[in-house]
Design a protein around this motif. Structure first.
Motif, PDB file in Angstrom:
ATOM      1  N   ARG A  19      10.171   9.005  -9.160  1.00 58.10           N
ATOM      2  CA  ARG A  19      10.724   7.544  -9.506  1.00 58.10           C
ATOM      3  C   ARG A  19      10.590   6.919  -8.064  1.00 58.10           C
ATOM      4  NH1 ARG A  19      15.257   7.822 -14.196  1.00 58.10           N
ATOM      5  NH2 ARG A  19      13.905   8.336 -16.001  1.00 58.10           N
ATOM      6  N   THR A  20      10.357   5.732  -8.447  1.00 53.30           N
ATOM      7  CA  THR A  20      10.444   4.581  -7.152  1.00 53.30           C
ATOM      8  C   THR A  20      11.241   3.443  -7.463  1.00 53.30           C
ATOM      9  OG1 THR A  20       8.218   5.524  -6.392  1.00 53.30           O
ATOM     10  CG2 THR A  20       9.029   3.173  -5.721  1.00 53.30           C
ATOM     11  N   LEU A  21      12.046   2.995  -6.607  1.00 55.22           N
ATOM     12  CA  LEU A  21      12.651   1.440  -6.826  1.00 55.22           C
ATOM     13  C   LEU A  21      11.681   0.467  -6.098  1.00 55.22           C
ATOM     14  CD1 LEU A  21      14.879  -0.074  -8.179  1.00 55.22           C
ATOM     15  CD2 LEU A  21      16.073   0.386  -6.023  1.00 55.22           C
ATOM     16  N   LEU A  22      11.199  -0.504  -7.076  1.00 53.24           N
ATOM     17  CA  LEU A  22      10.491  -1.581  -6.361  1.00 53.24           C
ATOM     18  C   LEU A  22      11.550  -2.819  -6.452  1.00 53.24           C
ATOM     19  CD1 LEU A  22       7.776  -2.503  -5.218  1.00 53.24           C
ATOM     20  CD2 LEU A  22       7.156  -3.297  -7.602  1.00 53.24           C
ATOM     21  N   THR A  23      11.884  -3.494  -5.257  1.00 54.08           N
ATOM     22  CA  THR A  23      12.701  -4.416  -5.310  1.00 54.08           C
ATOM     23  C   THR A  23      11.895  -5.691  -4.468  1.00 54.08           C
ATOM     24  OG1 THR A  23      14.689  -3.039  -4.758  1.00 54.08           O
ATOM     25  CG2 THR A  23      14.927  -5.353  -4.481  1.00 54.08           C
ATOM     26  N   ILE A  24      12.006  -6.672  -5.042  1.00 49.34           N
ATOM     27  CA  ILE A  24      11.226  -7.789  -4.501  1.00 49.34           C
ATOM     28  C   ILE A  24      12.064  -9.047  -4.550  1.00 49.34           C
ATOM     29  CG2 ILE A  24       9.254  -9.505  -4.981  1.00 49.34           C
ATOM     30  CD1 ILE A  24       8.232  -7.312  -6.955  1.00 49.34           C
ATOM     31  N   THR A  25      12.286  -9.751  -3.302  1.00 45.57           N
ATOM     32  CA  THR A  25      13.161 -10.767  -2.936  1.00 45.57           C
ATOM     33  C   THR A  25      12.316 -12.253  -2.666  1.00 45.57           C
ATOM     34  OG1 THR A  25      13.608 -10.255  -0.880  1.00 45.57           O
ATOM     35  CG2 THR A  25      15.202  -9.252  -2.520  1.00 45.57           C
ATOM     36  N   GLY A  26      12.845 -13.180  -3.168  1.00 43.74           N
ATOM     37  CA  GLY A  26      12.041 -14.539  -2.668  1.00 43.74           C
ATOM     38  C   GLY A  26      13.248 -15.469  -2.086  1.00 43.74           C
ATOM     39  N   LYS A  27      13.318 -15.919  -0.797  1.00 42.96           N
ATOM     40  CA  LYS A  27      14.237 -16.747  -0.354  1.00 42.96           C
ATOM     41  C   LYS A  27      13.254 -17.871   0.806  1.00 42.96           C
ATOM     42  CE  LYS A  27      18.366 -16.768   2.439  1.00 42.96           C
ATOM     43  NZ  LYS A  27      19.393 -15.846   3.062  1.00 42.96           N
ATOM     44  N   ALA A  28      13.652 -19.032   0.238  1.00 48.43           N
ATOM     45  CA  ALA A  28      12.931 -20.176   1.253  1.00 48.43           C
ATOM     46  C   ALA A  28      11.494 -19.854   1.498  1.00 48.43           C
ATOM     47  CB  ALA A  28      13.672 -20.305   2.691  1.00 48.43           C
ATOM     48  N   ASP A  29      10.832 -19.523   2.451  1.00 45.86           N
ATOM     49  CA  ASP A  29       9.593 -19.241   2.565  1.00 45.86           C
ATOM     50  C   ASP A  29       9.029 -17.714   2.847  1.00 45.86           C
ATOM     51  OD1 ASP A  29       8.921 -21.977   2.322  1.00 45.86           O
ATOM     52  OD2 ASP A  29       9.258 -22.320   4.505  1.00 45.86           O
ATOM     53  N   LEU A  30       9.997 -16.794   2.261  1.00 41.71           N
ATOM     54  CA  LEU A  30       9.866 -15.546   2.674  1.00 41.71           C
ATOM     55  C   LEU A  30       9.934 -14.703   1.504  1.00 41.71           C
ATOM     56  CD1 LEU A  30       9.394 -13.202   4.836  1.00 41.71           C
ATOM     57  CD2 LEU A  30      12.050 -13.063   5.168  1.00 41.71           C
ATOM     58  N   THR A  31       8.923 -13.959   1.160  1.00 38.99           N
ATOM     59  CA  THR A  31       9.095 -12.967   0.184  1.00 38.99           C
ATOM     60  C   THR A  31       9.052 -11.612   0.702  1.00 38.99           C
ATOM     61  OG1 THR A  31       7.731 -14.555  -1.604  1.00 38.99           O
ATOM     62  CG2 THR A  31       7.855 -11.950  -2.126  1.00 38.99           C
ATOM     63  N   VAL A  32       9.888 -10.608   0.230  1.00 36.71           N
ATOM     64  CA  VAL A  32       9.860  -9.234   0.870  1.00 36.71           C
ATOM     65  C   VAL A  32       9.900  -8.268  -0.287  1.00 36.71           C
ATOM     66  CG1 VAL A  32      11.315  -7.793   2.244  1.00 36.71           C
ATOM     67  CG2 VAL A  32      11.348 -10.216   2.577  1.00 36.71           C
ATOM     68  N   VAL A  33       9.045  -7.234  -0.154  1.00 38.06           N
ATOM     69  CA  VAL A  33       8.887  -6.319  -0.941  1.00 38.06           C
ATOM     70  C   VAL A  33       9.552  -4.770  -0.540  1.00 38.06           C
ATOM     71  CG1 VAL A  33       7.470  -4.713  -2.496  1.00 38.06           C
ATOM     72  CG2 VAL A  33       6.635  -7.228  -1.963  1.00 38.06           C
ATOM     73  N   TYR A  34      10.615  -4.283  -1.100  1.00 36.86           N
ATOM     74  CA  TYR A  34      11.196  -3.101  -0.657  1.00 36.86           C
ATOM     75  C   TYR A  34      10.744  -1.917  -1.592  1.00 36.86           C
ATOM     76  CZ  TYR A  34      14.648  -6.476   1.513  1.00 36.86           C
ATOM     77  OH  TYR A  34      15.345  -7.199   2.411  1.00 36.86           O
ATOM     78  N   VAL A  35      10.604  -0.798  -1.173  1.00 35.46           N
ATOM     79  CA  VAL A  35      10.095   0.446  -1.702  1.00 35.46           C
ATOM     80  C   VAL A  35      11.333   1.420  -1.240  1.00 35.46           C
ATOM     81  CG1 VAL A  35       8.507   2.421  -2.256  1.00 35.46           C
ATOM     82  CG2 VAL A  35       7.653  -0.144  -1.702  1.00 35.46           C
ATOM     83  N   ASN A  77       0.886  -1.219  -0.003  1.00 33.62           N
ATOM     84  CA  ASN A  77       0.012  -0.061   0.010  1.00 33.62           C
ATOM     85  C   ASN A  77       0.716   1.255   0.062  1.00 33.62           C
ATOM     86  OD1 ASN A  77      -2.295  -1.798   0.210  1.00 33.62           O
ATOM     87  ND2 ASN A  77      -2.202  -1.652   2.295  1.00 33.62           N
ATOM     88  N   GLY A  78       0.544   2.059  -0.832  1.00 31.09           N
ATOM     89  CA  GLY A  78       1.069   3.664  -0.652  1.00 31.09           C
ATOM     90  C   GLY A  78       2.457   3.537  -1.265  1.00 31.09           C
ATOM     91  N   ALA A  79       2.670   2.727  -2.060  1.00 29.48           N
ATOM     92  CA  ALA A  79       4.232   2.598  -2.598  1.00 29.48           C
ATOM     93  C   ALA A  79       4.459   3.736  -3.599  1.00 29.48           C
ATOM     94  CB  ALA A  79       4.254   1.177  -3.325  1.00 29.48           C
ATOM     95  N   LEU A  80       3.764   4.219  -4.428  1.00 38.65           N
ATOM     96  CA  LEU A  80       3.990   4.980  -5.448  1.00 38.65           C
ATOM     97  C   LEU A  80       3.290   6.341  -5.175  1.00 38.65           C
ATOM     98  CD1 LEU A  80       2.568   2.821  -8.638  1.00 38.65           C
ATOM     99  CD2 LEU A  80       4.740   2.953  -7.560  1.00 38.65           C
ATOM    100  N   GLN A  81       4.315   7.308  -5.726  1.00 32.33           N
ATOM    101  CA  GLN A  81       3.654   8.598  -5.420  1.00 32.33           C
ATOM    102  C   GLN A  81       3.837   9.555  -6.776  1.00 32.33           C
ATOM    103  OE1 GLN A  81       5.749  10.871  -2.137  1.00 32.33           O
ATOM    104  NE2 GLN A  81       6.301   8.977  -1.225  1.00 32.33           N
ATOM    105  N   ALA A  82       2.893  10.663  -7.228  1.00 28.81           N
ATOM    106  CA  ALA A  82       2.979  11.106  -8.326  1.00 28.81           C
ATOM    107  C   ALA A  82       4.110  11.960  -8.547  1.00 28.81           C
ATOM    108  CB  ALA A  82       1.755  12.108  -8.218  1.00 28.81           C
TER     109      ALA A  82
END
Length: 242
Positions: A140-156, A132-137
């Motif tokens: 520029r936004t760097l969206l990073t998505i990582t997947g490891k074992a049983d954990l997915t993390v989204v970075y903004v 939620n609220g990841a983007l702003q008018a």
């Protein structure tokens, strides 16, 4: 058999109606009789691609995981044209197998990530993760998505904003032809994409933060000595169609 004048008239009328219906169906299905112009173009004076209506960029070849089930990461440097809008920023075309395609979507100021999964009964289902609220008018936004074992993390912008142990993400989920600016079934997105990278490793929180600073400075995000990404697009060519 002799056909009377009235019968001939009726048959001619029915034939004309059938031809008219066929023409209407063909017009509705094939209009405008040619593919619309690609709405993707280079950003003038800066790195990146601008996506407008019907904008699309695809990789020349599909991606294939060297080791299925391995850790993975994605980085996307983007700027939406507007916040009040929806569309698919990127997707992987998985039509060659039975997986549901992985994609990243804008839903107003939120980012939604979808992928292939299984429900409690073992049936194929759509996995969903929203930040939620990841983007702003206008930013520029760097969206990073990582997947490891049983954990997915989204970075903004280098900071973790969403963690999930239910949304499984592995290297073989990111297979197929890369599609930017729309989905594999057409859901056009408007905005800019200034960088994309794909890794067969899960970036650490420190790596994510360092990469964010380097992306902002229009540098390659990869630090010397670091494991090379599977793909890195900085979109700094500035011209041409490749």
């Amino acid at each position: 058999m002799v056909i009377g004048r009235d019968q001939r008239t009726v048959r001619l009328a029915l034939s004309a109606v059938c031809i008219l219906i066929l023409c209407i169906l063909l017009t509705a299905g094939l209009w405008p009789f040619c593919a619309p112009k690609n709405g993707a173009a280079w950003i003038k004076g800066n790195n990146g691609l601008q996506f407008g209506p019907h904008g699309i960029v695809v990789s020349t070849e599909g991606f294939h995981a060297a080791t299925p089930g391995r850790d993975c990461s994605l980085e996307i440097l983007l700027q939406p044209a507007k916040i009040k809008g929806n569309g698919t920023i990127l997707a992987f075309d998985s039509s060659k197998d039975d997986k549901l395609p992985f994609d990243v979507e804008q839903r107003w100021e939120d980012v939604a990530i979808q992928g292939d999964g299984r429900d409690a009964a073992g049936m194929q289902s759509r996995m969903f993760l929203e930040t939620n609220g990841a983007l702003q008018a206008g930013q520029r936004t760097l969206l990073t998505i990582t997947g490891k074992a049983d954990l997915t993390v989204v970075y903004v912008n280098g900071l973790p904003t969403k963690l999930s142990s239910n949304f499984g993400l592995a290297s073989d989920d990111l297979e197929g032809q890369l599609v930017l600016g729309t989905s594999t079934v057409n859901a056009s997105w408007a905005g800019q994409i200034a960088g994309f990278a794909k890794y067969e490793s899960a970036l650490s929180p420190v790596d994510v933060q360092v990469h964010y600073q380097r992306w902002l400075q229009a540098e390659s995000p990869v630090v010397p000595g670091e494991q090379a990404p599977v793909a890195l697009y900085r979109f700094n060519e500035g011209s041409g169609d490749t």
